[in-house]
Write a protein that holds these residues in place. Structure first.
Motif, mmCIF file in Angstrom:
data_model
loop_
_atom_site.group_PDB
_atom_site.id
_atom_site.type_symbol
_atom_site.label_atom_id
_atom_site.label_comp_id
_atom_site.label_asym_id
_atom_site.label_seq_id
_atom_site.Cartn_x
_atom_site.Cartn_y
_atom_site.Cartn_z
ATOM 1 N N LYS A 136 35.547 58.827 -85.683
ATOM 2 C CA LYS A 136 34.337 58.633 -84.721
ATOM 3 C C LYS A 136 32.966 59.472 -85.286
ATOM 4 O O LYS A 136 33.070 60.289 -85.709
ATOM 5 N N LYS A 137 32.012 58.660 -85.026
ATOM 6 C CA LYS A 137 30.572 59.364 -85.275
ATOM 7 C C LYS A 137 29.955 59.438 -84.226
ATOM 8 O O LYS A 137 29.982 58.549 -83.219
ATOM 9 N N THR A 138 28.994 60.408 -83.919
ATOM 10 C CA THR A 138 28.155 60.652 -82.787
ATOM 11 C C THR A 138 26.775 60.815 -83.556
ATOM 12 O O THR A 138 26.485 61.420 -84.478
ATOM 13 N N TYR A 139 25.899 60.107 -82.792
ATOM 14 C CA TYR A 139 24.442 60.089 -83.248
ATOM 15 C C TYR A 139 23.669 60.683 -82.420
ATOM 16 O O TYR A 139 23.964 60.184 -80.970
ATOM 17 N N ALA A 140 22.826 61.633 -82.442
ATOM 18 C CA ALA A 140 22.015 62.310 -81.380
ATOM 19 C C ALA A 140 20.570 61.135 -81.488
ATOM 20 O O ALA A 140 20.119 60.958 -82.534
ATOM 21 N N VAL A 141 20.575 60.521 -80.241
ATOM 22 C CA VAL A 141 19.448 59.496 -80.492
ATOM 23 C C VAL A 141 17.919 60.299 -79.892
ATOM 24 O O VAL A 141 17.953 60.882 -78.955
ATOM 25 N N LYS A 142 17.206 60.080 -81.023
ATOM 26 C CA LYS A 142 15.704 60.533 -80.533
ATOM 27 C C LYS A 142 14.752 59.574 -80.000
ATOM 28 O O LYS A 142 15.168 58.347 -80.624
ATOM 29 N N PRO A 143 13.967 59.812 -79.129
ATOM 30 C CA PRO A 143 12.958 58.904 -78.725
ATOM 31 C C PRO A 143 11.866 58.285 -79.915
ATOM 32 O O PRO A 143 11.805 59.085 -80.670
ATOM 33 N N LYS A 144 11.408 57.056 -79.692
ATOM 34 C CA LYS A 144 10.644 56.468 -80.539
ATOM 35 C C LYS A 144 9.331 57.396 -80.309
ATOM 36 O O LYS A 144 8.947 58.032 -79.408
ATOM 37 N N THR A 145 8.717 57.499 -81.505
ATOM 38 C CA THR A 145 7.309 57.916 -81.688
ATOM 39 C C THR A 145 6.154 57.527 -80.907
ATOM 40 O O THR A 145 6.138 56.158 -81.540
ATOM 41 N N GLU A 146 5.393 57.798 -79.801
ATOM 42 C CA GLU A 146 4.451 56.970 -79.452
ATOM 43 C C GLU A 146 3.091 57.750 -79.453
ATOM 44 O O GLU A 146 2.997 59.088 -79.174
ATOM 45 N N ILE A 147 1.870 57.317 -80.091
ATOM 46 C CA ILE A 147 0.732 57.994 -79.997
ATOM 47 C C ILE A 147 -0.504 57.092 -79.360
ATOM 48 O O ILE A 147 -0.268 56.026 -79.425
ATOM 49 N N GLU A 148 -1.627 57.654 -78.894
ATOM 50 C CA GLU A 148 -2.560 57.076 -78.524
ATOM 51 C C GLU A 148 -3.779 57.666 -79.274
ATOM 52 O O GLU A 148 -4.196 58.475 -79.318
ATOM 53 N N LEU A 149 -4.514 56.535 -79.709
ATOM 54 C CA LEU A 149 -5.861 56.840 -80.265
ATOM 55 C C LEU A 149 -6.931 56.665 -79.319
ATOM 56 O O LEU A 149 -6.930 55.527 -78.815
ATOM 57 N N GLN A 150 -7.569 57.747 -79.019
ATOM 58 C CA GLN A 150 -8.777 57.621 -78.017
ATOM 59 C C GLN A 150 -9.994 57.738 -78.646
ATOM 60 O O GLN A 150 -10.115 58.614 -79.450
ATOM 61 N N PHE A 151 -11.016 56.886 -78.468
ATOM 62 C CA PHE A 151 -12.155 56.671 -79.094
ATOM 63 C C PHE A 151 -13.403 57.302 -78.200
ATOM 64 O O PHE A 151 -13.086 57.238 -76.916
ATOM 65 N N GLU A 152 -14.634 57.672 -78.898
ATOM 66 C CA GLU A 152 -15.347 58.043 -78.212
ATOM 67 C C GLU A 152 -16.006 57.294 -76.919
ATOM 68 O O GLU A 152 -16.630 57.681 -75.820
ATOM 69 N N ILE A 154 -5.991 53.117 -78.195
ATOM 70 C CA ILE A 154 -4.931 52.066 -78.857
ATOM 71 C C ILE A 154 -3.642 52.889 -78.839
ATOM 72 O O ILE A 154 -3.762 53.976 -79.193
ATOM 73 N N ASN A 155 -2.806 51.960 -78.388
ATOM 74 C CA ASN A 155 -1.122 52.678 -78.521
ATOM 75 C C ASN A 155 -0.676 52.154 -79.732
ATOM 76 O O ASN A 155 -0.772 51.008 -80.130
ATOM 77 N N VAL A 156 -0.024 53.118 -80.317
ATOM 78 C CA VAL A 156 0.685 53.079 -81.521
ATOM 79 C C VAL A 156 2.126 53.738 -81.437
ATOM 80 O O VAL A 156 2.085 54.875 -81.063
ATOM 81 N N THR A 157 2.963 52.733 -81.692
ATOM 82 C CA THR A 157 4.353 53.060 -81.568
ATOM 83 C C THR A 157 5.147 53.087 -82.957
ATOM 84 O O THR A 157 5.040 52.091 -83.571
ATOM 85 N N PHE A 158 5.871 53.919 -83.252
ATOM 86 C CA PHE A 158 6.509 53.988 -84.615
ATOM 87 C C PHE A 158 8.010 53.598 -84.285
ATOM 88 O O PHE A 158 8.814 54.792 -84.001
#
Length: 123
Positions: free
Chosen positions: A2-18, A23-27
């Motif tokens: 049996k294997k257990t994986y710790a699930v981490k959330p996807k990375t999300e960033i927001e680029l905010q301009f002047e 723009i939302n960016v999801t990895f």
């Protein structure tokens, strides 16, 4: 076994301009799929591209699910207006999402690419 994986959330960033736009960016897996499918040479070539090109590809791939009008040309335009600290942070956030082994490989390439970028910029 049996294997257990710790699930981490996807990375999300927001680029905010002047101008107030953002723009939302999801990895996530979809972003990786865009890097593999949308560029010749797939993920390996994308990760070995020149520093600003890499950042443009990351923004392109990570924003495709959010921005219907995103193109690689638009991503390159965005990158051309970013400061070096922001470029570096975006690439680091993306590489963090790939896991330890890929991150170490990319970090080494980043050092080389950053040196080349700085030399080009100073000439």
């Amino acid at each position: 076994m049996k294997k257990t994986y710790a699930v981490k959330p996807k990375t999300e960033i927001e680029l905010q301009f002047e101008d107030g736009k953002s723009i939302n960016v999801t990895f996530d897996a979809a972003a990786i799929q865009h890097l593999v499918a949308d560029f010749d040479g797939g993920l390996s070539e994308a990760l070995e591209s020149e520093y600003t090109e890499l950042c443009a590809r990351i923004i392109y791939a990570g924003s495709m699910e959010h921005e219907s009008d995103m193109s690689i040309e638009k991503a390159k335009q965005i990158v051309s207006n970013l400061d070096l600290e922001t470029l570096t942070s975006i690439i680091e956030d993306f590489t963090d999402s790939l896991g330890k082994e890929k991150k170490a490989e990319i970090k080494e390439f980043q050092k080389k690419s950053m040196t080349e970028f700085m030399v080009k910029k100073s000439t």
